[in-house]
Design a protein around this motif. Structure first.
Motif, short mmCIF file in Angstrom:
data_model
loop_
_atom_site.label_atom_id
_atom_site.label_comp_id
_atom_site.label_asym_id
_atom_site.label_seq_id
_atom_site.Cartn_x
_atom_site.Cartn_y
_atom_site.Cartn_z
N LEU A 174 19.48 -10.95 9.84
CA LEU A 174 20.48 -12.00 9.74
C LEU A 174 21.45 -11.75 8.58
CD1 LEU A 174 21.30 -14.81 10.92
CD2 LEU A 174 19.74 -15.82 9.26
N LEU A 175 20.92 -11.28 7.46
CA LEU A 175 21.73 -11.04 6.26
C LEU A 175 22.37 -9.65 6.25
CD1 LEU A 175 19.36 -12.57 3.54
CD2 LEU A 175 21.36 -13.66 4.64
N GLY A 176 21.93 -8.76 7.15
CA GLY A 176 22.47 -7.41 7.18
C GLY A 176 22.01 -6.55 6.02
N VAL A 177 20.75 -6.74 5.61
CA VAL A 177 20.18 -5.98 4.49
C VAL A 177 18.87 -5.33 4.93
CG1 VAL A 177 21.27 -7.44 2.74
CG2 VAL A 177 18.96 -8.01 3.56
N GLU A 178 18.35 -4.48 4.07
CA GLU A 178 17.07 -3.82 4.37
C GLU A 178 15.91 -4.81 4.24
OE1 GLU A 178 15.09 -1.20 1.50
OE2 GLU A 178 16.47 -1.89 -0.04
N PHE A 179 14.81 -4.48 4.90
CA PHE A 179 13.56 -5.21 4.74
C PHE A 179 12.54 -4.27 4.15
CE2 PHE A 179 9.27 -6.16 6.31
CZ PHE A 179 9.09 -7.39 5.71
N ARG A 180 11.79 -4.77 3.18
CA ARG A 180 10.76 -3.95 2.55
C ARG A 180 9.50 -4.79 2.37
NH1 ARG A 180 11.96 -0.32 -2.77
NH2 ARG A 180 9.85 0.39 -3.19
N ASP A 181 8.36 -4.19 2.60
CA ASP A 181 7.08 -4.86 2.50
C ASP A 181 6.21 -4.04 1.55
OD1 ASP A 181 4.34 -5.58 3.00
OD2 ASP A 181 4.88 -6.29 4.99
N THR A 182 5.74 -4.64 0.46
CA THR A 182 4.95 -3.87 -0.51
C THR A 182 3.64 -3.37 0.08
OG1 THR A 182 4.03 -5.90 -1.49
CG2 THR A 182 5.97 -4.93 -2.56
N ASP A 183 3.08 -4.09 1.05
CA ASP A 183 1.86 -3.59 1.70
C ASP A 183 2.14 -2.27 2.41
OD1 ASP A 183 0.19 -5.62 0.81
OD2 ASP A 183 0.13 -6.68 2.73
N LEU A 184 3.29 -2.16 3.07
CA LEU A 184 3.65 -0.90 3.74
C LEU A 184 3.92 0.20 2.72
CD1 LEU A 184 5.96 -2.22 6.60
CD2 LEU A 184 3.55 -1.58 6.72
N ASP A 185 4.50 -0.16 1.57
CA ASP A 185 4.71 0.82 0.49
C ASP A 185 3.37 1.40 0.04
OD1 ASP A 185 7.43 0.24 0.60
OD2 ASP A 185 7.46 -0.87 -1.30
N ILE A 186 2.37 0.52 -0.10
CA ILE A 186 1.04 0.95 -0.55
C ILE A 186 0.41 1.87 0.49
CG2 ILE A 186 -1.30 0.15 -1.07
CD1 ILE A 186 0.10 -2.44 -2.20
N VAL A 187 0.53 1.53 1.76
CA VAL A 187 -0.03 2.35 2.83
C VAL A 187 0.60 3.75 2.80
CG1 VAL A 187 -0.11 2.63 5.35
CG2 VAL A 187 -0.69 0.43 4.31
N ARG A 188 1.93 3.80 2.63
CA ARG A 188 2.61 5.11 2.56
C ARG A 188 2.13 5.90 1.34
NH1 ARG A 188 6.93 2.34 4.88
NH2 ARG A 188 7.76 1.64 2.90
N LEU A 189 2.05 5.25 0.20
CA LEU A 189 1.64 5.92 -1.03
C LEU A 189 0.21 6.44 -0.94
CD1 LEU A 189 2.28 6.55 -4.07
CD2 LEU A 189 1.24 4.35 -4.59
N ALA A 190 -0.68 5.60 -0.42
CA ALA A 190 -2.10 5.98 -0.35
C ALA A 190 -2.41 6.90 0.83
CB ALA A 190 -2.96 4.71 -0.26
N GLY A 191 -1.54 6.87 1.84
CA GLY A 191 -1.77 7.69 3.01
C GLY A 191 -2.87 7.17 3.92
N LYS A 192 -3.18 5.88 3.78
CA LYS A 192 -4.20 5.27 4.64
C LYS A 192 -4.02 3.76 4.66
CE LYS A 192 -7.59 5.88 0.95
NZ LYS A 192 -8.91 6.43 0.65
N PRO A 193 -4.60 3.11 5.67
CA PRO A 193 -4.46 1.66 5.78
C PRO A 193 -5.12 0.92 4.61
CG PRO A 193 -5.34 2.61 7.82
CD PRO A 193 -5.35 3.69 6.78
N ILE A 194 -4.64 -0.28 4.37
CA ILE A 194 -5.18 -1.10 3.28
C ILE A 194 -6.68 -1.33 3.47
CG2 ILE A 194 -5.13 -3.41 2.26
CD1 ILE A 194 -2.05 -3.30 2.66
N ALA A 207 1.82 -1.79 -9.07
CA ALA A 207 2.82 -0.73 -9.17
C ALA A 207 3.86 -0.86 -8.05
CB ALA A 207 2.15 0.64 -9.12
N ALA A 208 3.41 -1.18 -6.85
CA ALA A 208 4.33 -1.32 -5.71
C ALA A 208 5.28 -2.50 -5.92
CB ALA A 208 3.55 -1.49 -4.42
N VAL A 209 4.78 -3.61 -6.44
CA VAL A 209 5.63 -4.78 -6.68
C VAL A 209 6.68 -4.44 -7.74
CG1 VAL A 209 5.67 -7.13 -7.61
CG2 VAL A 209 3.95 -6.49 -5.91
N ALA A 210 6.27 -3.82 -8.82
CA ALA A 210 7.23 -3.47 -9.88
C ALA A 210 8.31 -2.53 -9.35
CB ALA A 210 6.49 -2.82 -11.06
N ALA A 211 7.91 -1.52 -8.59
CA ALA A 211 8.88 -0.56 -8.04
C ALA A 211 9.83 -1.24 -7.07
CB ALA A 211 8.14 0.59 -7.35
N ALA A 212 9.30 -2.09 -6.21
CA ALA A 212 10.14 -2.75 -5.21
C ALA A 212 11.11 -3.73 -5.85
CB ALA A 212 9.26 -3.46 -4.17
N LEU A 213 10.66 -4.48 -6.84
CA LEU A 213 11.57 -5.42 -7.51
C LEU A 213 12.72 -4.69 -8.20
CD1 LEU A 213 9.05 -8.01 -9.03
CD2 LEU A 213 10.70 -8.41 -7.18
#
Length: 167
Positions: free
Chosen positions: A25-45, A63-69
């Motif tokens: 609706l706003l025309g911006v990106e969406f980011r989810d810190t849980d998905l960031d963690i999954v990518r970083l760890a290479g496995k599901p939560i 760490a994911a929250v700090a980076a995303a903010l």
């Protein structure tokens, strides 16, 4: 760069679904810190919880929250337990934070029996009630606005949040 909106709430509150609708609706990106963690760890939560434990997951989450903010310019959804860390609550000060409020009956319908949600693996209904009771004051502490999600469609909730952000 800072998020245009940070979404917090319990499991089943709609952070991802509403977040995607709001970002579109706003025309911006969406980011989810849980998905960031999954990518970083290479496995599901759920595997992080099993293999390394909740403390390790919470370290990754801080760490994911700090980076995303610091790097997200769109809509940011935090994991349901991210607000448990004082460090994360402090980092949210000054950001537009919307608490997506959900009651137990709707949350249970949305999360089902907790598939892929490690904290809901045993007795999901009782655990979810406990999480809601425990975390609700923390969501209220960090929120600049609260939006009730029970019985509502994601597009309707996203429109309400977009209107709040324009104020």
């Amino acid at each position: 760069m800072a998020p245009v909106c940070v979404l917090v709430g319990a499991p089943g509150s709609g952070k991802t679904t509403v977040g995607l609708a709001l970002a579109e609706l706003l025309g911006v990106e969406f980011r989810d810190t849980d998905l960031d963690i999954v990518r970083l760890a290479g496995k599901p939560i759920s595997e992080i919880f099993i293999d390394e434990g909740e403390d390790h997951f919470r370290t990754l989450e801080r760490a994911a929250v700090a980076a995303a903010l610091a790097s997200c310019g769109g809509v940011l959804a935090l994991g349901g337990g991210a607000i448990l860390a004082e460090e994360n609550r402090a980092a949210l000060v000054g950001h537009p934070v919307v608490h997506l409020s959900v009651e137990l009956s709707d949350a249970v319908k949305r999360v089902g029996l907790g598939g892929g949600r490690p904290l809901l693996a045993i007795n999901p209904r009782a655990t979810l009630k406990y999480l809601l009771d425990q975390r609700r004051p923390l969501y209220a502490e960090v929120a600049t606005a609260t939006v009730v999600t029970d019985g509502r469609e994601p597009a309707e909730i996203a429109a309400e949040i977009a209107a709040l952000l324009k104020r």
